[in-house]
Design a protein around this motif. Structure first.
Motif, PDB file in Angstrom:
ATOM      1  N   UNK A 156       0.356  -0.935   0.341  1.00 12.91           N
ATOM      2  CA  UNK A 156       0.077   0.094  -0.097  1.00 12.91           C
ATOM      3  C   UNK A 156       0.867   1.515  -0.010  1.00 12.91           C
ATOM      4  N   UNK A 157       2.030   0.807   0.063  1.00 10.68           N
ATOM      5  CA  UNK A 157       3.026   2.019  -0.907  1.00 10.68           C
ATOM      6  C   UNK A 157       3.828   2.215  -1.312  1.00 10.68           C
ATOM      7  N   UNK A 158       4.164   3.638  -2.159  1.00  7.51           N
ATOM      8  CA  UNK A 158       4.749   3.481  -3.033  1.00  7.51           C
ATOM      9  C   UNK A 158       6.138   3.117  -3.243  1.00  7.51           C
ATOM     10  N   UNK A 159       6.589   3.478  -2.076  1.00  3.65           N
ATOM     11  CA  UNK A 159       8.010   3.416  -2.590  1.00  3.65           C
ATOM     12  C   UNK A 159       9.080   1.751  -1.867  1.00  3.65           C
ATOM     13  N   UNK A 160       7.453   0.750  -1.692  1.00  2.00           N
ATOM     14  CA  UNK A 160       7.598  -0.478  -1.918  1.00  2.00           C
ATOM     15  C   UNK A 160       7.692  -1.740  -2.844  1.00  2.00           C
ATOM     16  N   UNK A 161       6.392  -0.214  -3.940  1.00  2.00           N
ATOM     17  CA  UNK A 161       5.805  -1.144  -4.973  1.00  2.00           C
ATOM     18  C   UNK A 161       6.925  -1.905  -6.166  1.00  2.00           C
ATOM     19  N   UNK A 162       7.568  -1.329  -5.973  1.00  2.00           N
ATOM     20  CA  UNK A 162       9.177  -1.629  -7.766  1.00  2.00           C
ATOM     21  C   UNK A 162       9.193  -3.119  -6.761  1.00  2.00           C
ATOM     22  N   UNK A 163       9.861  -3.249  -5.591  1.00  2.00           N
ATOM     23  CA  UNK A 163      10.186  -4.846  -5.295  1.00  2.00           C
ATOM     24  C   UNK A 163       9.631  -5.351  -4.825  1.00  2.00           C
ATOM     25  N   UNK A 164       8.387  -5.512  -4.397  1.00  3.73           N
ATOM     26  CA  UNK A 164       7.629  -5.846  -4.846  1.00  3.73           C
ATOM     27  C   UNK A 164       6.437  -6.961  -5.767  1.00  3.73           C
ATOM     28  N   UNK A 165       6.955  -6.148  -6.734  1.00  2.00           N
ATOM     29  CA  UNK A 165       6.892  -6.763  -7.710  1.00  2.00           C
ATOM     30  C   UNK A 165       7.565  -7.645  -8.486  1.00  2.00           C
ATOM     31  N   UNK A 166       8.873  -7.007  -8.275  1.00  4.90           N
ATOM     32  CA  UNK A 166      10.254  -8.028  -8.776  1.00  4.90           C
ATOM     33  C   UNK A 166      10.461  -9.213  -7.893  1.00  4.90           C
ATOM     34  N   UNK A 167      10.151  -9.355  -6.176  1.00  6.65           N
ATOM     35  CA  UNK A 167       9.375 -10.038  -6.075  1.00  6.65           C
ATOM     36  C   UNK A 167       8.291 -11.238  -5.971  1.00  6.65           C
ATOM     37  N   UNK A 168       7.349 -10.408  -6.587  1.00  5.96           N
ATOM     38  CA  UNK A 168       6.003 -10.994  -7.528  1.00  5.96           C
ATOM     39  C   UNK A 168       6.413 -12.224  -7.912  1.00  5.96           C
ATOM     40  N   UNK A 169       7.052 -11.384  -8.953  1.00  4.90           N
ATOM     41  CA  UNK A 169       7.653 -12.054 -10.254  1.00  4.90           C
ATOM     42  C   UNK A 169       7.608 -13.396 -10.473  1.00  4.90           C
ATOM     43  N   UNK A 170       9.325 -12.881  -9.333  1.00  4.05           N
ATOM     44  CA  UNK A 170      10.519 -14.355  -9.310  1.00  4.05           C
ATOM     45  C   UNK A 170      10.011 -15.088  -8.335  1.00  4.05           C
ATOM     46  N   UNK A 171       9.061 -15.717  -7.689  1.00  5.57           N
ATOM     47  CA  UNK A 171       8.801 -17.062  -7.254  1.00  5.57           C
ATOM     48  C   UNK A 171       8.180 -17.839  -8.374  1.00  5.57           C
ATOM     49  N   UNK A 172       8.211 -19.364  -7.935  1.00  9.90           N
ATOM     50  CA  UNK A 172       7.919 -20.593  -9.156  1.00  9.90           C
ATOM     51  C   UNK A 172       7.231 -20.526  -9.053  1.00  9.90           C
ATOM     52  N   UNK A 173       6.205 -20.427  -8.275  1.00 14.00           N
ATOM     53  CA  UNK A 173       5.242 -20.903  -8.509  1.00 14.00           C
ATOM     54  C   UNK A 173       3.526 -19.902  -8.541  1.00 14.00           C
ATOM     55  N   UNK A 174       2.604 -20.414  -7.947  1.00 15.19           N
ATOM     56  CA  UNK A 174       1.624 -19.128  -7.951  1.00 15.19           C
ATOM     57  C   UNK A 174       1.990 -17.951  -7.204  1.00 15.19           C
ATOM     58  N   UNK A 175       1.121 -16.884  -7.357  1.00 11.88           N
ATOM     59  CA  UNK A 175       1.435 -16.143  -6.349  1.00 11.88           C
ATOM     60  C   UNK A 175       0.858 -14.736  -6.524  1.00 11.88           C
ATOM     61  N   UNK A 176       0.057 -14.200  -5.854  1.00 13.42           N
ATOM     62  CA  UNK A 176      -1.027 -13.373  -5.585  1.00 13.42           C
ATOM     63  C   UNK A 176       0.066 -11.823  -4.561  1.00 13.42           C
TER      64      UNK A 176
END
Length: 570
Positions: free
Chosen positions: A501-521
């Motif tokens: 919910x914070x703009x400063x966290x979103x880029x790292x979160x997107x990178x982490x989310x896409x890097x997951x080997x399985x399903x991720x939300x």
């Protein structure tokens, strides 16, 4: 065990290229389900039949092959209707095996009796029932062939007692699919060339019928020095490697695309059945080429309308076209489009306004997603952000309910895309309303172990509906949604989940989310006041917005008005 009608049906499906069948089993479907277990067709158990229809439709659109779904009698097969309506409008070759009550119970308003021929007649290219065992092969072949050659949904109704009957010897009917060359005759091509050769400011407006004709369209645009505007469904076909691209017109388009179509003196419509007549030019000469004769001149009068495949037609037309010299019209519009794109990115950057911009989230996903990602988008703001701010590069594909306009297609479509392309990255761009509508099939993703990446643009409301209400001068009416933390919901059912919910966290979160080997939300709390801005300001919506502002202030919602203004106009 003797061969049954169910075995014949499944045998024909296999021969027609069906690899997967999406659905939920039930009593009247049991014999067909048993036959599927003995075939090479993979059965995908869904949690809702509507989601199964979206999944089958998305797979069929991507591969071009026939995909099946199947349901039990009554509500089971009825639940497919919305997803199949969407698939039919998207010309997806899908066959529904709609199992039915036994024949002696039909016509008496029996429990779970539904007249599927009436229900599916409007959204199918074939809809019929197998009345006896000696019709099984012939009608299944007819259904498969109609879906593949007419590009749409076929519905085969199978009473339970028929599916259990012994098969009989039939003539060896089989599925045949032809791909003829279709183009206008020479006289028609000469008429088109005469109009285009004498045109001054020419605009090409292309739709989804342009798929597969990229080289011919680029050559035509170069010959005519014409900018290329596109419908929302033509993103995959016309955005990649296109120096003449000026984006979309229409309510979710941009200024360059809007003006290119309205200000040209000659408009070349290619495979486009754009529905809103107010976006067509009033005085330009219009030439329309479309593979579907029903599309010719039905949205706006045209001077010349011909039936033809875009690739084959342009290949025959190009030698007849002269090289145009002036590039001013095209270059001005291309520059306007690029300037508009830069301004939108600037407006969405972190720190420009408060909160998390949905545009910025979309651009981050675009940056970090794989070059051949398959994107499935919910109707509403997620698909608008994707169409406007994500790159189509010739490898990526975008799927959305742009003709039917239904909610909830994003995650369900992603299931079908991932099943047929297990090695590719699949991302579902969901709104909180659409995602929660078919939330149960998050469990299908877990059960099938599909590495789908789901992002929820969570603004706590039916955002697109609210925009429509504001444009009509209404206060927000029944649009508020009380949502859980969808990241926690994902964790509870077995996915990787996170809320941001914070703009400063979103880029790292997107990178982490896409890097997951399985399903991720990834649940993203985006700015609830960010609007989808049209390419122009029309009088009626402007008056409506003014009325909304006045009503909001009088009802003590002045802060909401100020937030909306600062987020979108200041």
């Amino acid at each position: 065990m003797s061969k049954k009608v169910a075995d014949v049906i499944v045998e024909v499906l296999e021969s027609a290229g069906v690899e997967r069948c999406y659905g939920i089993v039930g009593d009247t479907l049991n014999r067909i389900a048993e036959s599927i277990t003995e075939s090479h067709i993979e059965w995908i158990t869904m949690r809702h039949e509507e989601a199964g229809a979206f999944a089958a439709s998305a797979e069929a659109q991507l591969t071009g092959g026939l995909v099946a779904c199947a349901g039990s009698c009554g509500p089971g097969s009825l639940h497919f209707i919305n997803g199949l309506y969407d698939g039919h409008r998207n010309r997806a070759p899908v066959i529904l095996i709609a199992s039915q009550l036994i024949r002696k119970d039909l016509g008496f308003q029996s429990v779970q009796e539904v007249d599927f021929k009436k229900v599916y007649g409007e959204c199918s290219v074939y809809c019929d029932m197998i009345y006896s065992s000696d019709q099984a092969r012939r009608k299944t072949v007819a259904a498969c062939q109609a879906a593949l050659t007419k590009r749409g949904v076929a519905v085969l109704i199978v009473p339970a007692d028929v599916s259990r009957e012994d098969a009989v010897d039939e003539l060896p009917f089989s599925v045949h699919v032809s791909k003829p060359v279709i183009r206008p005759n020479d006289e028609e091509l000469d008429r088109i060339a005469a109009i285009l050769n004498t045109g001054g400011n020419i605009t090409i407006y292309g739709g989804s019928g342009c798929m597969g004709a990229h080289a011919e369209i680029m050559a035509t645009a170069s010959r005519l020095n014409a900018p290329i505007a596109r419908t929302s469904r033509a993103k995959d076909a016309l955005q990649p490697d296109n120096p003449y691209d000026i984006g979309m017109t229409g309510l979710i388009g941009n200024e360059a695309g809007y003006k290119a179509v309205l200000q040209c003196d000659t408009l070349l419509l290619l495979g486009a059945d754009f529905a809103w007549s107010q976006f067509y030019p009033s005085k330009a000469r219009i030439v329309q080429i479309d593979i579907d004769s029903d599309h010719i001149g039905r949205r706006h009068p045209v001077e010349v309308g011909v039936v033809g495949d875009i690739k084959d037609t342009l290949a025959a037309l190009l030698p007849r076209l002269v090289q145009h010299e002036s590039t001013e019209f095209r270059d001005t519009l291309v520059m306007r489009y690029l300037d508009g794109e830069r301004a939108a990115r600037e407006h969405a950057r972190p720190g420009y306004h408060s909160g998390l911009s949905g545009i910025h989230v979309t651009e981050l996903i675009d940056t970090y997603a794989a070059e051949d990602t398959l994107f499935a988008c919910d109707d509403g703001t997620p698909v608008v952000w994707a169409l406007r701010h994500m790159r189509a590069n010739g490898k990526r594909r975008f799927f959305a309910s742009l003709l039917h306009g239904t909610m909830a297609s994003g995650m369900a479509s992603a299931i079908g895309l991932q099943k047929c392309q297990p090695g590719r990255q699949v991302i579902a761009l969901c709104g909180d309303g659409g995602f929660s509508m078919l939330l149960g099939d998050l469990l299908t993703i877990v059960q099938q172990q599909l590495p789908i990446k789901v992002v929820v643009f969570n603004n706590g409301k039916l955002g697109f509906v609210e925009i429509e209400q504001k444009a009509e001068g209404m206060l927000n009416t029944f649009t508020h949604l009380q949502n859980p933390d969808f990241g926690d919901v994902a964790k509870a059912v077995g996915l990787w989940g996170r809320r941001v919910d914070k703009a400063e966290d979103i880029e790292a979160a997107v990178v982490d989310w896409l890097a997951q080997p399985g399903p991720a939300l990834l649940d993203v709390k985006v700015n609830a006041m960010e609007l989808v801005m049209p390419p122009f300001v029309a009088l009626e919506p402007a008056i409506g917005m003014a009325l909304y502002t006045a009503k909001a202030v009088l009802h003590g919602k002045g802060g909401e008005v100020w937030e909306m203004m600062t987020e979108n106009f200041i």
